[in-house]
Design a protein around this motif. Structure first.
Motif, PDB file in Angstrom:
ATOM      1  N   ALA A  53       0.832  -1.206   0.000  1.00 46.96           N
ATOM      2  CA  ALA A  53       0.000   0.000   0.000  1.00 46.96           C
ATOM      3  C   ALA A  53       0.868   1.259   0.000  1.00 46.96           C
ATOM      4  O   ALA A  53       0.575   2.223  -0.715  1.00 46.96           O
ATOM      5  N   LEU A  54       1.945   1.248   0.792  1.00 45.51           N
ATOM      6  CA  LEU A  54       2.839   2.407   0.827  1.00 45.51           C
ATOM      7  C   LEU A  54       3.543   2.620  -0.504  1.00 45.51           C
ATOM      8  O   LEU A  54       3.719   3.768  -0.949  1.00 45.51           O
ATOM      9  N   VAL A  55       3.937   1.541  -1.163  1.00 46.83           N
ATOM     10  CA  VAL A  55       4.559   1.657  -2.486  1.00 46.83           C
ATOM     11  C   VAL A  55       3.548   2.220  -3.484  1.00 46.83           C
ATOM     12  O   VAL A  55       3.871   3.099  -4.288  1.00 46.83           O
ATOM     13  N   GLY A  56       2.304   1.745  -3.426  1.00 45.09           N
ATOM     14  CA  GLY A  56       1.262   2.264  -4.309  1.00 45.09           C
ATOM     15  C   GLY A  56       0.966   3.729  -4.064  1.00 45.09           C
ATOM     16  O   GLY A  56       0.823   4.513  -5.009  1.00 45.09           O
ATOM     17  N   LEU A  57       0.882   4.126  -2.800  1.00 42.82           N
ATOM     18  CA  LEU A  57       0.670   5.538  -2.472  1.00 42.82           C
ATOM     19  C   LEU A  57       1.847   6.394  -2.925  1.00 42.82           C
ATOM     20  O   LEU A  57       1.659   7.537  -3.370  1.00 42.82           O
ATOM     21  N   SER A  58       3.046   5.844  -2.832  1.00 38.51           N
ATOM     22  CA  SER A  58       4.231   6.565  -3.295  1.00 38.51           C
ATOM     23  C   SER A  58       4.159   6.807  -4.794  1.00 38.51           C
ATOM     24  O   SER A  58       4.515   7.882  -5.278  1.00 38.51           O
ATOM     25  N   ALA A  59       3.691   5.809  -5.532  1.00 37.22           N
ATOM     26  CA  ALA A  59       3.546   5.971  -6.976  1.00 37.22           C
ATOM     27  C   ALA A  59       2.509   7.044  -7.301  1.00 37.22           C
ATOM     28  O   ALA A  59       2.722   7.882  -8.187  1.00 37.22           O
ATOM     29  N   LEU A  60       1.392   7.045  -6.578  1.00 36.38           N
ATOM     30  CA  LEU A  60       0.372   8.073  -6.794  1.00 36.38           C
ATOM     31  C   LEU A  60       0.914   9.462  -6.473  1.00 36.38           C
ATOM     32  O   LEU A  60       0.627  10.434  -7.178  1.00 36.38           O
ATOM     33  N   TYR A  61       1.688   9.566  -5.416  1.00 36.33           N
ATOM     34  CA  TYR A  61       2.309  10.836  -5.040  1.00 36.33           C
ATOM     35  C   TYR A  61       3.220  11.334  -6.164  1.00 36.33           C
ATOM     36  O   TYR A  61       3.190  12.508  -6.534  1.00 36.33           O
ATOM     37  N   GLU A  62       4.037  10.434  -6.717  1.00 38.67           N
ATOM     38  CA  GLU A  62       4.946  10.826  -7.786  1.00 38.67           C
ATOM     39  C   GLU A  62       4.189  11.204  -9.054  1.00 38.67           C
ATOM     40  O   GLU A  62       4.586  12.136  -9.760  1.00 38.67           O
ATOM     41  N   ILE A  63       3.106  10.493  -9.361  1.00 34.82           N
ATOM     42  CA  ILE A  63       2.287  10.866 -10.521  1.00 34.82           C
ATOM     43  C   ILE A  63       1.769  12.284 -10.336  1.00 34.82           C
ATOM     44  O   ILE A  63       1.827  13.105 -11.257  1.00 34.82           O
ATOM     45  N   PHE A  64       1.281  12.590  -9.144  1.00 31.30           N
ATOM     46  CA  PHE A  64       0.800  13.940  -8.853  1.00 31.30           C
ATOM     47  C   PHE A  64       1.923  14.956  -9.008  1.00 31.30           C
ATOM     48  O   PHE A  64       1.745  16.013  -9.611  1.00 31.30           O
ATOM     49  N   GLU A  65       3.085  14.648  -8.467  1.00 33.95           N
ATOM     50  CA  GLU A  65       4.212  15.585  -8.522  1.00 33.95           C
ATOM     51  C   GLU A  65       4.682  15.810  -9.953  1.00 33.95           C
ATOM     52  O   GLU A  65       5.092  16.909 -10.306  1.00 33.95           O
ATOM     53  N   TYR A  66       4.666  14.777 -10.786  1.00 36.51           N
ATOM     54  CA  TYR A  66       5.107  14.931 -12.170  1.00 36.51           C
ATOM     55  C   TYR A  66       4.089  15.669 -13.028  1.00 36.51           C
ATOM     56  O   TYR A  66       4.434  16.208 -14.065  1.00 36.51           O
ATOM     57  N   THR A  67       2.848  15.665 -12.638  1.00 37.02           N
ATOM     58  CA  THR A  67       1.832  16.340 -13.442  1.00 37.02           C
ATOM     59  C   THR A  67       1.491  17.702 -12.855  1.00 37.02           C
ATOM     60  O   THR A  67       1.829  18.724 -13.429  1.00 37.02           O
TER      61      THR A  67
END
Length: 89
Positions: A53-67
């Motif tokens: 779950a933490l890895v998945g949330l980290s990916a969502l965070y990075e998607i947000f940061e890149y966009t």
């Protein structure tokens, strides 16, 4: 070129570490059919689910940061105060 890491937020470091852990785990699963997280914490345990779950949330965070947050991330990762280099013709 030296990067200025003093402005990097602690959350960015944690997110990067979790994404590296997740990437290594998926690489091991893909190449060797070995799940490191399950081997350490057990298959389907609460702790392994928390890691996933933490890895998945980290990916969502990075998607947000890149966009949406790309400008602010650029300021944290890049030394924007560096002097401009001369252009050769």
């Amino acid at each position: 070129m030296r990067r200025n890491l003093s402005g990097m937020h602690w959350l960015d470091i944690i997110v990067a570490a979790l994404l590296i852990i997740g990437g290594i785990n998926w690489g091991l699963v893909g190449f060797f059919e070995f799940n490191l997280v399950a081997a350490i914490f057990g298959e389907g345990t609460a702790m392994s689910r928390v890691i996933y779950a933490l890895v998945g949330l980290s990916a969502l965070y990075e998607i947000f940061e890149y966009t949406v947050g790309f400008r602010s991330m650029q300021h944290r990762w890049c030394d924007l105060e560096a002097p401009a280099t001369s252009v050769r013709h």
